[in-house]
Design a protein around this motif. Structure first.
Motif, PDB file in Angstrom:
ATOM      1  N   ALA A 160       5.104  20.791  16.589  1.00 35.28           N
ATOM      2  CA  ALA A 160       5.861  19.589  16.214  1.00 35.28           C
ATOM      3  C   ALA A 160       6.896  19.907  15.141  1.00 35.28           C
ATOM      4  N   GLY A 161       8.128  19.435  15.362  1.00 34.02           N
ATOM      5  CA  GLY A 161       9.185  19.591  14.380  1.00 34.02           C
ATOM      6  C   GLY A 161       9.722  20.999  14.216  1.00 34.02           C
ATOM      7  N   TYR A 162       9.314  21.929  15.064  1.00 34.44           N
ATOM      8  CA  TYR A 162       9.724  23.321  14.908  1.00 34.44           C
ATOM      9  C   TYR A 162      11.211  23.482  15.220  1.00 34.44           C
TER      10      TYR A 162
ATOM     11  N   SER B  32       8.779  22.410   0.150  1.00 34.92           N
ATOM     12  CA  SER B  32       9.512  22.804   1.344  1.00 34.92           C
ATOM     13  C   SER B  32       9.848  21.546   2.127  1.00 34.92           C
ATOM     14  N   TYR B  33      10.551  21.717   3.242  1.00 29.17           N
ATOM     15  CA  TYR B  33      11.019  20.566   4.017  1.00 29.17           C
ATOM     16  C   TYR B  33      10.646  20.752   5.481  1.00 29.17           C
ATOM     17  N   THR B  34      10.280  19.646   6.113  1.00 29.72           N
ATOM     18  CA  THR B  34       9.818  19.718   7.489  1.00 29.72           C
ATOM     19  C   THR B  34      10.253  18.492   8.264  1.00 29.72           C
ATOM     20  N   ARG B  35      10.262  18.620   9.587  1.00 29.74           N
ATOM     21  CA  ARG B  35      10.503  17.478  10.483  1.00 29.74           C
ATOM     22  C   ARG B  35       9.202  17.033  11.138  1.00 29.74           C
ATOM     23  N   ASP B  36       8.111  17.677  10.790  1.00 30.97           N
ATOM     24  CA  ASP B  36       6.799  17.327  11.328  1.00 30.97           C
ATOM     25  C   ASP B  36       6.209  16.218  10.461  1.00 30.97           C
TER      26      ASP B  36
ATOM     27  N   GLU C 119       8.325  14.192  16.486  1.00 31.07           N
ATOM     28  CA  GLU C 119       9.415  14.995  17.026  1.00 31.07           C
ATOM     29  C   GLU C 119       8.893  16.329  17.533  1.00 31.07           C
ATOM     30  N   GLY C 120       9.282  16.677  18.730  1.00 36.69           N
ATOM     31  CA  GLY C 120       8.881  17.954  19.295  1.00 36.69           C
ATOM     32  C   GLY C 120       9.788  19.078  18.831  1.00 36.69           C
ATOM     33  N   ALA C 121       9.470  20.294  19.226  1.00 40.20           N
ATOM     34  CA  ALA C 121      10.307  21.447  18.894  1.00 40.20           C
ATOM     35  C   ALA C 121      11.652  21.335  19.615  1.00 40.20           C
ATOM     36  N   ASN C 122      12.704  21.850  18.996  1.00 47.59           N
ATOM     37  CA  ASN C 122      14.033  21.805  19.624  1.00 47.59           C
ATOM     38  C   ASN C 122      14.243  23.020  20.528  1.00 47.59           C
TER      39      ASN C 122
END
Length: 243
Positions: free
Chosen positions: A32-34, A97-101, A198-201
């Motif tokens: 997720a968010g990768y 740190s920062y993440t989209r997960d 959000e899934g990986a792009n």
């Protein structure tokens, strides 16, 4: 030694680096968010000899910022970001740190954490606490968290990382920029959607196609090296025979 040998060798180094990024992307396509690894190549031109010879650099790796797909989960502790923002998280050592997960959990003392145990931070960089007994939280587009009759208990921070910042990969899908991130102040273009992840792009078909093309190109470079070696050995034999 013939320049073709060096050219082919530089191509193999570049292709090997590219293959490493593709393999890493494929391994994390369900994370997720990768954010996918990409490689930027450049041409090096040698003018040492009579004719110019072009070589490939080993490639500069960077992290793609392309947005992944949003998947609906209806879990109130799942969040996804619309736009270019990032969640800020802090580990036990104090590293931010920062993440989209945005998959969260509530600890026994009410602290909101990621599934891997980092505290998710508010707009001021502080951890967020909720009431574990007050039921699932309601999270708005701007990140405000409310619970039942308690009202607003905190706000999830949303941050923007400058476009020219270089990203270093941290745990899982998190990154650390070399330029400080800034809080999102307006939520018309950037916001939070509760109940989504959000899934990986990463496009699996595209990555597998890349892998096939890289393998073929590597084989072509190997054949070029073999041909260069054979040509050199032939020249040595002919020179030895003529002498």
């Amino acid at each position: 030694m013939q320049s073709a040998l060096y050219v082919a060798l530089s191509a193999q180094v570049a292709l090997s680096n590219r293959l490493d990024t593709v393999a890493r992307n494929v391994a994390n396509m369900n994370t997720a968010g990768y954010r996918a690894d990409e490689v930027k190549f450049a041409e090096l031109v040698s003018e040492a000899g009579q004719n110019k010879v072009s070589f490939s650099t080993g490639g500069e790796k960077y992290i793609s910022r392309q947005i992944g797909s949003l998947n609906k989960t209806d879990n109130p502790l799942d969040m996804a970001i619309e736009g270019e923002g990032w969640f800020a998280i802090r580990d036990a050592n104090g590293t931010v740190s920062y993440t989209r997960d945005g998959r969260l959990k509530i600890t026994q003392d009410g602290t909101l954490q990621t599934l891997t145990g980092q505290a998710i931070l508010g707009t001021g960089g502080q951890p967020i606490a909720v009431d574990p007994e007050a039921g699932p939280p309601l999270i708005t587009q701007s990140g405000e968290i409310s619970q039942g009759d308690i009202g607003i208990v905190g706000q999830v921070g949303l941050f923007l990382i400058p476009e020219d910042a270089k990203l270093t990969r941290k745990d899982n899908s998190a990154v650390i920029p070399d330029i400080p991130a800034t809080p999102v102040l307006f939520f018309d273009q950037h916001g939070i959607r509760q109940g989504f992840v959000e899934g990986a792009n990463i496009n699996p078909v595209r990555e597998m196609t890349k892998m096939i093309m890289i393998s073929r190109a590597f084989e072509g470079a190997t054949k070029m090296i073999d041909m260069s070696n054979e040509s050199q050995q032939k020249a040595i034999r002919e020179l030895g025979a003529s002498s």
